[in-house]
Design an enzyme around this catalytic site. Structure first.
Site, mmCIF file in Angstrom:
data_model
loop_
_atom_site.group_PDB
_atom_site.id
_atom_site.type_symbol
_atom_site.label_atom_id
_atom_site.label_comp_id
_atom_site.label_asym_id
_atom_site.label_seq_id
_atom_site.Cartn_x
_atom_site.Cartn_y
_atom_site.Cartn_z
ATOM 1 N N GLU A 165 -75.493 62.811 15.527
ATOM 2 C CA GLU A 165 -74.385 61.948 15.909
ATOM 3 C C GLU A 165 -74.869 60.687 16.617
ATOM 4 O OE1 GLU A 165 -70.015 61.974 16.207
ATOM 5 O OE2 GLU A 165 -71.584 62.583 14.866
ATOM 6 N N ASP A 166 -75.826 60.860 17.489
ATOM 7 C CA ASP A 166 -76.165 59.786 18.421
ATOM 8 C C ASP A 166 -77.423 58.997 18.083
ATOM 9 O OD1 ASP A 166 -74.014 60.705 19.775
ATOM 10 O OD2 ASP A 166 -75.131 61.745 21.324
#
Ligand code: MN
Length: 738
Positions: free
Chosen positions: A101-102
């Protein structure tokens, strides 16, 4: 760049993490290592450390709000799961859960490094992060929980998600109060019930109590204080009762362990609001838990305690004989203690206690390396099995856990409506099924669908978490072709019903109206179409009357735009010289219309396809995944859901990019293989290899269909110099060799 992901929170600087939390997790004295040393072997510990170092590197420079390194979050999540003794893949996924996600890492890379299982778990977690509930009604919360379970085909995904949420709740302090409330509400409505249903009691209670604290800070403070006072006052009495219980059980020669048990604030609060009680009326804020060796001892202990203090009638519950739906087993009884103090007692065996603590996670407890399962694992196995049986026996009950089956054996999908409501559909449902599920009128007049904001064919299958928006047109009608792919009874019966009830005459009128609209959209007045033009189209369709064509349009057997286009494609004066690419068989329903296959993606039979009416080119066919499709700012009226006609004898062009090692005679070998697969080479170009050992060669070859192509590719792979083969869709610079 500072980390600003919405779901992750910063601790207030005044409650900075314990020093131990900041130790590198690959040190022996770090909390995580100490937890996993209890049940993982050396090799597994090394893998956990490796995942930690990988995550630390990926999150480098990211911080939670106060400047605490981001990596402390995944480590804490892993610690929560290690306390439940969850298996290695779960711990690795926990450490890596925010990496995709990051950061720039993708789940394929994770699968490559840590195995497919871990890759799948991380992938599942990343997908869960993307769905969000907008409306917060009770029924929607229920559906959302099911959606989350359905999306996590592996229950370990949910376990990591719950641990993730728990840590975020534990560190909620630094958020603004409105955000605290929103997240706490979501936790209370969605995640705490899931933890409860999965039997993860400690996590369930902690999630509830934390949510309560942030949602109702004042009530929480008052109850907390009152209970502390009450407990203080009764300390002496409780000590005496404890002693009496211990003596009694010893006298009965029962091996036991007894624990004091504090009621959770949120359950006290629930009891107060459900029964409109004042705090002073809540007497059972303190209880005991007696843990014995086996089931028989549970009943012995119960008898012993009932002999000590009288039980309060109507308060005895045998959850051993009839376990709770989440697998929980215990005997519950309330006794009249000295001075009228009611005493709640839970009696259970050690195994029951383990399940009450770990719930579904107990399945992974004490995993043995050999094939045979421990007794506890057998029990959880049976429990999971029972859940599945409950599901198949009764399908009218709305017991949430029955839908646990969705998790193990997915048979439903959950999608969002444009208003953010969640709708449950049978697996395999298409956009048409969805449209009919929304409303019969929506189904009857649907023309296109947007899935996650992109246009897609009506036949598209619904996937969990999709946002689905049906586009309708006032004159649109059900298409008989839909019957080929709808799966719900509702859609099927409405389409059939519609087709049966439409009278021929009405259809002809409707057909004429639709055709006129289509013609005017092309700036042609219907009366300007000559008899000759009509005759030509009637010949193409082998029909004798205009009426038949109009009726067919009205019945949805023909598309008005396609007919309009065909009428115009044969101007009155030019008879039939435009036989250029007339293709009357490849696309169903396109008789007599010019059909072209888009150069960008080169569809071949078997590919899912879309058709676009192009003023100059006729019907242009693209593959679903053609990148060019996204560029069309699509007017849904011009978009057609088309199908291949059966039995193709034709050859179709397709682009292949083959990466080869530069060796003499290599091209000849490839050409020979293509020829022996009964395919033709239409074009070849070689990309500049910049002196490297490998080159990319672009072939346009001719095949009958996807099966033929697959055979060809399989044969090409056998050539030693061939490193990689890709089918190319979308634009690509073609450099021809001379
Ligand atoms: Mn997280």
């Amino acid at each position: 760049m500072p980390h600003t992901h919405g779901e992750h929170h910063t601790r207030k600087s005044k409650s900075l993490p314990e020093e131990a939390d900041l130790l590198p997790a690959d040190r022996e004295d770090s909390p995580l290592t100490q937890l996993i040393r209890k049940y993982l072997n050396e090799e597994e510990v090394q893998l956990v450390w490796q995942a930690y170092r990988y995550a630390e590197h990926a999150h480098a420079g990211q911080t939670r709000k106060t400047g605490e390194p981001y990596i402390t979050h995944p480590i804490s999540v892993a610690c929560i799961l290690a306390r439940l003794h969850l298996d290695l893949p779960t711990l690795l996924a926990a450490l890596l859960h925010d990496v995709v996600e990051d950061t720039h890492v993708n789940s394929a890379e994770i699968a490559e490094l840590f195995g497919k299982q871990v890759g799948d778990l991380v992938d599942g977690l990343t997908k869960l992060d993307k769905v969000e509930l907008q409306t917060a009604t009770q029924a929607q919360a229920e559906n959302f929980r099911k959606m989350l379970l359905a999306m996590s085909q592996d229950v370990r995904v949910i376990l990591v998600k719950l641990a993730d949420r728990l840590h975020n709740m534990q560190t909620l302090d630094a958020m603004r109060p409105e955000k605290q409330k929103r997240i706490a509400r979501e936790t209370l409505d969605i995640y705490a019930p899931i933890a409860n249903r999965l039997g993860l009691n400690p996590i369930y209670h902690e999630l509830e109590d934390l949510s309560f604290k942030y949602l109702y800070p004042n009530r929480h403070r008052v109850i907390d204080k009152a209970i502390r006072t009450a407990r203080g006052n009764r300390k002496e009495v409780i000590g005496k009762i404890l002693e009496a219980i211990q003596n009694q059980l010893t006298q009965y020669q029962i091996a036991f362990d007894v624990q004091g048990r504090e009621k959770h604030l949120h359950s006290i609060y629930k009891k107060m609001s459900e029964k409109s009680l004042k705090l002073s009326q809540i007497s059972d804020i303190y209880g005991f838990r007696v843990i014995v060796k086996d089931t028989a001892s549970c009943y012995l202990a119960l008898g012993a305690l009932h002999a000590l203090y009288k039980p309060i009638p109507g308060r005895f519950k045998d959850y051993i004989a009839i376990p709770k739906a989440n697998g929980y087993q215990s005997l519950h009884t309330t006794l009249f203690g000295p001075f009228g103090t009611p005493i709640e007692v839970q009696i259970r065996s050690e195994e029951m206690h383990n399940i009450a603590d770990a719930g579904v996670a107990a399945h992974w407890l004490y995993k043995t390396t050999d094939a045979h399962l421990t007794k506890l694992q057998q029990q959880t196995h049976q429990w999971l099995q029972r859940l599945v049986e409950i599901q198949t026996e009764s399908d009218d009950s709305y017991e949430f856990l029955e839908h646990f089956k969705v998790d193990l054996f997915p048979d439903e999908v959950y999608v969002f409506t444009p208003k953010g409501n969640i709708m449950a559909l049978p697996r395999g449902s298409t956009a048409v099924d969805f449209a009919y599920a929304v409303h019969t009128d929506v189904g009857n007049s649907c023309v296109a669908v947007k899935i996650n904001n992109e246009l897609a064919p009506l036949r598209s299958e619904m996937r969990n978490g999709d946002h689905v928006e049906i586009i309708t047109a006032p004159l649109a009608k059900p298409n008989p072709a839909w019957l080929n792919y709808v799966v719900t009874g509702k859609a099927r019966s409405h389409i059939r019903h519609y087709l049966k009830t439409v009278k021929v005459e009405e259809s002809a009128q409707l057909g004429e109206r639709m055709l006129n609209i289509a013609l005017r959209a092309m700036h042609i007045e219907p009366q300007d179409i000559s008899d000759k033009q009509w005759q030509k189209v009637m010949n193409d369709y082998s029909t004798k009357t205009r009426q038949t064509i109009l009726t067919d349009i009205g019945l949805g057997k023909r598309n008005s735009l396609m007919v309009a286009h065909q009428l115009l494609a044969h101007p009155a004066e030019s008879d039939d010289k435009s036989t250029k690419t007339l293709d009357t068989i490849t696309i169903r329903g396109s008789e007599g219309m010019a059909v072209q296959f888009a150069q960008c993606c080169r569809p071949i039979p078997g590919d899912p396809i879309l058709g676009f009416i192009n003023k100059d080119k006729g019907l242009v066919i693209h593959t679903h995944d053609c990148p060019a499709i996204r560029k069309f700012k699509l007017d849904p009226e011009k978009w057609l859901d088309v199908e291949w006609d059966a039995d193709q004898k034709k050859l179709f062009k397709v682009n292949l990019r083959i990466t080869v090692s530069n060796e003499r005679g290599m091209l000849a070998k490839i050409a020979a293989t293509i020829a022996s697969a009964e395919s033709n080479i239409d074009n070849v170009s070689v990309e500049d290899s910049d002196g490297s050992q490998y080159s990319n060669v672009n072939f346009t070859v001719q095949v009958h269909n996807r099966v033929h192509l697959a055979d060809l590719i399989r044969n090409l792979r056998k050539i030693q110099q061939v490193v990689r083969i890709n089918r190319v869709k979308g634009t690509q610079a073609e450099q021809r060799i001379q």
